[in-house]
Write a protein that holds these residues in place. Structure first.
Motif, PDB file in Angstrom:
ATOM      1  N   ILE A   1       0.874  -1.165   0.000  1.00 33.05           N
ATOM      2  CA  ILE A   1       0.000   0.000   0.000  1.00 33.05           C
ATOM      3  C   ILE A   1       0.915   1.221   0.000  1.00 33.05           C
ATOM      4  O   ILE A   1       1.525   1.552   1.022  1.00 33.05           O
ATOM      5  CB  ILE A   1      -0.919  -0.009   1.236  1.00 33.05           C
ATOM      6  CG1 ILE A   1      -1.583  -1.381   1.381  1.00 33.05           C
ATOM      7  CG2 ILE A   1      -1.944   1.096   1.155  1.00 33.05           C
ATOM      8  CD1 ILE A   1      -2.315  -1.575   2.691  1.00 33.05           C
TER       9      ILE A   1
ATOM     10  N   PRO B   1       0.636   4.619  -0.041  1.00 26.90           N
ATOM     11  CA  PRO B   1       0.537   5.728   0.924  1.00 26.90           C
ATOM     12  C   PRO B   1       0.917   5.308   2.346  1.00 26.90           C
ATOM     13  O   PRO B   1       1.456   6.104   3.110  1.00 26.90           O
ATOM     14  CB  PRO B   1      -0.948   6.121   0.864  1.00 26.90           C
ATOM     15  CG  PRO B   1      -1.495   5.492  -0.362  1.00 26.90           C
ATOM     16  CD  PRO B   1      -0.660   4.309  -0.670  1.00 26.90           C
TER      17      PRO B   1
ATOM     18  N   LEU C   1       4.051   6.857   4.586  1.00 27.56           N
ATOM     19  CA  LEU C   1       3.882   7.384   5.942  1.00 27.56           C
ATOM     20  C   LEU C   1       4.843   6.690   6.915  1.00 27.56           C
ATOM     21  O   LEU C   1       5.473   7.344   7.747  1.00 27.56           O
ATOM     22  CB  LEU C   1       2.426   7.197   6.408  1.00 27.56           C
ATOM     23  CG  LEU C   1       2.089   7.755   7.786  1.00 27.56           C
ATOM     24  CD1 LEU C   1       2.412   9.243   7.876  1.00 27.56           C
ATOM     25  CD2 LEU C   1       0.625   7.524   8.124  1.00 27.56           C
TER      26      LEU C   1
ATOM     27  N   LEU D   1      -3.923   5.725  10.957  1.00 35.23           N
ATOM     28  CA  LEU D   1      -5.005   5.178  10.128  1.00 35.23           C
ATOM     29  C   LEU D   1      -6.231   4.816  10.957  1.00 35.23           C
ATOM     30  O   LEU D   1      -7.351   4.838  10.465  1.00 35.23           O
ATOM     31  CB  LEU D   1      -4.522   3.928   9.385  1.00 35.23           C
ATOM     32  CG  LEU D   1      -3.450   4.158   8.334  1.00 35.23           C
ATOM     33  CD1 LEU D   1      -3.113   2.868   7.623  1.00 35.23           C
ATOM     34  CD2 LEU D   1      -3.908   5.204   7.328  1.00 35.23           C
TER      35      LEU D   1
ATOM     36  N   LEU E   1       0.924  12.137   5.806  1.00 38.45           N
ATOM     37  CA  LEU E   1      -0.118  11.927   6.823  1.00 38.45           C
ATOM     38  C   LEU E   1      -1.504  12.036   6.204  1.00 38.45           C
ATOM     39  O   LEU E   1      -2.356  11.160   6.366  1.00 38.45           O
ATOM     40  CB  LEU E   1       0.008  12.986   7.925  1.00 38.45           C
ATOM     41  CG  LEU E   1       1.041  12.740   9.018  1.00 38.45           C
ATOM     42  CD1 LEU E   1       1.278  14.025   9.784  1.00 38.45           C
ATOM     43  CD2 LEU E   1       0.557  11.659   9.968  1.00 38.45           C
ATOM     44  N   VAL E   2      -1.723  13.127   5.500  1.00 38.43           N
ATOM     45  CA  VAL E   2      -3.046  13.386   4.939  1.00 38.43           C
ATOM     46  C   VAL E   2      -3.374  12.356   3.856  1.00 38.43           C
ATOM     47  O   VAL E   2      -4.473  11.807   3.812  1.00 38.43           O
ATOM     48  CB  VAL E   2      -3.119  14.832   4.396  1.00 38.43           C
ATOM     49  CG1 VAL E   2      -4.421  15.068   3.662  1.00 38.43           C
ATOM     50  CG2 VAL E   2      -2.972  15.820   5.552  1.00 38.43           C
TER      51      VAL E   2
ATOM     52  N   ALA F   1      -2.167   9.283   3.427  1.00 35.11           N
ATOM     53  CA  ALA F   1      -2.383   7.936   3.951  1.00 35.11           C
ATOM     54  C   ALA F   1      -3.801   7.849   4.515  1.00 35.11           C
ATOM     55  O   ALA F   1      -4.560   6.930   4.200  1.00 35.11           O
ATOM     56  CB  ALA F   1      -1.354   7.604   5.023  1.00 35.11           C
ATOM     57  N   ARG F   2      -4.177   8.855   5.309  1.00 36.63           N
ATOM     58  CA  ARG F   2      -5.485   8.794   5.946  1.00 36.63           C
ATOM     59  C   ARG F   2      -6.620   8.894   4.938  1.00 36.63           C
ATOM     60  O   ARG F   2      -7.679   8.301   5.122  1.00 36.63           O
ATOM     61  CB  ARG F   2      -5.585   9.898   7.008  1.00 36.63           C
ATOM     62  CG  ARG F   2      -6.764   9.742   7.914  1.00 36.63           C
ATOM     63  CD  ARG F   2      -6.657   8.432   8.685  1.00 36.63           C
ATOM     64  NE  ARG F   2      -7.877   8.101   9.399  1.00 36.63           N
ATOM     65  CZ  ARG F   2      -8.950   7.561   8.840  1.00 36.63           C
ATOM     66  NH1 ARG F   2      -8.970   7.301   7.550  1.00 36.63           N
ATOM     67  NH2 ARG F   2     -10.002   7.254   9.573  1.00 36.63           N
ATOM     68  N   ARG F   3      -6.395   9.667   3.852  1.00 39.40           N
ATOM     69  CA  ARG F   3      -7.447   9.851   2.858  1.00 39.40           C
ATOM     70  C   ARG F   3      -7.571   8.678   1.918  1.00 39.40           C
ATOM     71  O   ARG F   3      -8.672   8.283   1.549  1.00 39.40           O
ATOM     72  CB  ARG F   3      -7.144  11.102   2.018  1.00 39.40           C
ATOM     73  CG  ARG F   3      -7.963  12.276   2.481  1.00 39.40           C
ATOM     74  CD  ARG F   3      -7.823  13.449   1.523  1.00 39.40           C
ATOM     75  NE  ARG F   3      -7.819  14.685   2.290  1.00 39.40           N
ATOM     76  CZ  ARG F   3      -7.211  15.786   1.922  1.00 39.40           C
ATOM     77  NH1 ARG F   3      -6.511  15.817   0.804  1.00 39.40           N
ATOM     78  NH2 ARG F   3      -7.273  16.854   2.681  1.00 39.40           N
TER      79      ARG F   3
ATOM     80  N   ILE G   1      -6.343   5.506   2.240  1.00 36.38           N
ATOM     81  CA  ILE G   1      -6.416   4.135   2.748  1.00 36.38           C
ATOM     82  C   ILE G   1      -7.742   3.898   3.460  1.00 36.38           C
ATOM     83  O   ILE G   1      -8.192   4.725   4.261  1.00 36.38           O
ATOM     84  CB  ILE G   1      -5.216   3.847   3.683  1.00 36.38           C
ATOM     85  CG1 ILE G   1      -3.925   3.960   2.864  1.00 36.38           C
ATOM     86  CG2 ILE G   1      -5.325   2.462   4.307  1.00 36.38           C
ATOM     87  CD1 ILE G   1      -2.670   3.828   3.673  1.00 36.38           C
TER      88      ILE G   1
ATOM     89  N   ASP H   1      -5.483   0.639  -0.361  1.00 37.92           N
ATOM     90  CA  ASP H   1      -5.818   1.863  -1.097  1.00 37.92           C
ATOM     91  C   ASP H   1      -6.568   1.537  -2.383  1.00 37.92           C
ATOM     92  O   ASP H   1      -6.818   2.411  -3.196  1.00 37.92           O
ATOM     93  CB  ASP H   1      -4.572   2.718  -1.375  1.00 37.92           C
ATOM     94  CG  ASP H   1      -3.519   1.974  -2.168  1.00 37.92           C
ATOM     95  OD1 ASP H   1      -3.615   0.733  -2.268  1.00 37.92           O
ATOM     96  OD2 ASP H   1      -2.604   2.620  -2.689  1.00 37.92           O
TER      97      ASP H   1
END
Lengths: 199, 199
Positions: free
Chosen positions: A5, A7, A11, A34, B48-49, B51-53, B55, B66
């Motif tokens: 993955i 992203p 991170l 996450l 950070l942004v 990965a959170r968005r 995944i 993802d």
């Protein structure tokens, strides 16, 4: 097969580049991001960019600040005749926590270290000398780390400054408060003996 | 007096909210960000942004991915008759690192824990049951942690699944490879004795 993955890996590798954070901790931290609401990641990202953008060096003492002159340098109640000279901006915070020092600071941003090709010119020594020009400063406290490089830097600056009639002092060596003599190394114990005080 | 640089304090408190990061480490990490080029902070923030968005959970196994279906579920070469049931997404990575398992996974996102008011309905058990409907799966490997909650979750699912004629197994207990018997606790040793194998 590790995860693929992109992203997430990106991170993890960003966390891994932080000092003292290994691969496993970096993974744990990335997974934590996450598992939390997206606002958490966004706030964190904002704090990173904001801190890096808004914080720069105080033009007087070279410590971090988000104003032109830092809060300590601008504070009229502080004793302007004493400057505590430290290697890194974080050392300022360490002294401030003691609540025992009411003078000013000067951050060198490193120590003289020929092995890492850091000479006096790479440090903020010119800026320190400029501050001494006004004649207001009576004492410099050399508070670099008690390492070979820290000592060398302290004595280098001391040789520069002493001819100007400014007193130069060095932090006391000795056993740390609350420690156990059993674990003190011989050099520390020897210095503690040498610097003993009458009670 | 601590520092009064607002953006710095904000960054420190963001680091401090990460698991296993205390005040001092958070300060060290924040200072590290300030000491590096601004691009570093920006890349970190972006990671950070992003990965959170990007995944989310795989719609089949509930692990992080993802893409719509994760790489493992989409991999045609993997054995679709065995599902390894784990509590957290990071456990998937731990098994993948062994390179010994070629089946699929299912992530529960927690374990049954009445004290934290987590019941079976809060876990992804419905999604697991839906996967078993097709009749393709022959074995479930319960790989929750060897704790009271992990055991309870494993036996809860086992009771649900056994009537469907699916084999349910549990990870072996025993002494960790490379460890020292001297440091093994009595429960682990007892289980290692119980599960001994002829050589």
């Amino acid at each position: 097969m590790a995860n693929n993955i992109v992203p997430l890996n990106e991170l993890i590798s960003q966390f891994e580049r932080l000092p003292g954070i290994g691969r496993k901790t970096a993974q744990r931290l990335a997974y934590n991001i996450l598992e939390q609401p997206p606002e958490r990641a966004e706030k964190f990202a904002e704090a990173l960019v904001n801190a890096r953008r808004k914080i720069h060096f105080c033009k007087v003492c070279q410590a971090f600040t988000d104003t032109e002159v830092c809060g300590i340098c601008a504070d009229e109640t502080r004793d302007k005749t004493v400057i505590c000279v430290v290697a890194e901006p974080k050392d300022v915070m360490a002294f401030e926590r003691t609540r025992e020092f009411n003078g000013l600071y000067h951050v060198l941003h490193g120590v003289i270290s020929p092995l890492d090709s850091v000479g006096p010119d790479q440090l903020r020594i010119k800026e320190l000398m400029a501050r001494l020009g006004s004649g207001e400063v009576k004492e410099l406290i050399m508070a670099t780390n008690p390492t070979v490089e820290g000592e060398a830097t302290a004595s280098y600056i001391s040789r520069l400054v002493k001819p100007m009639g400014i007193k130069v002092s060095r932090l006391a060596y000795g056993i740390p408060v609350g420690s156990d003599l059993e674990y003190a190394d011989e050099f520390t114990l020897a210095r503690a003996l040498e610097g003993r005080n009458e009670i």
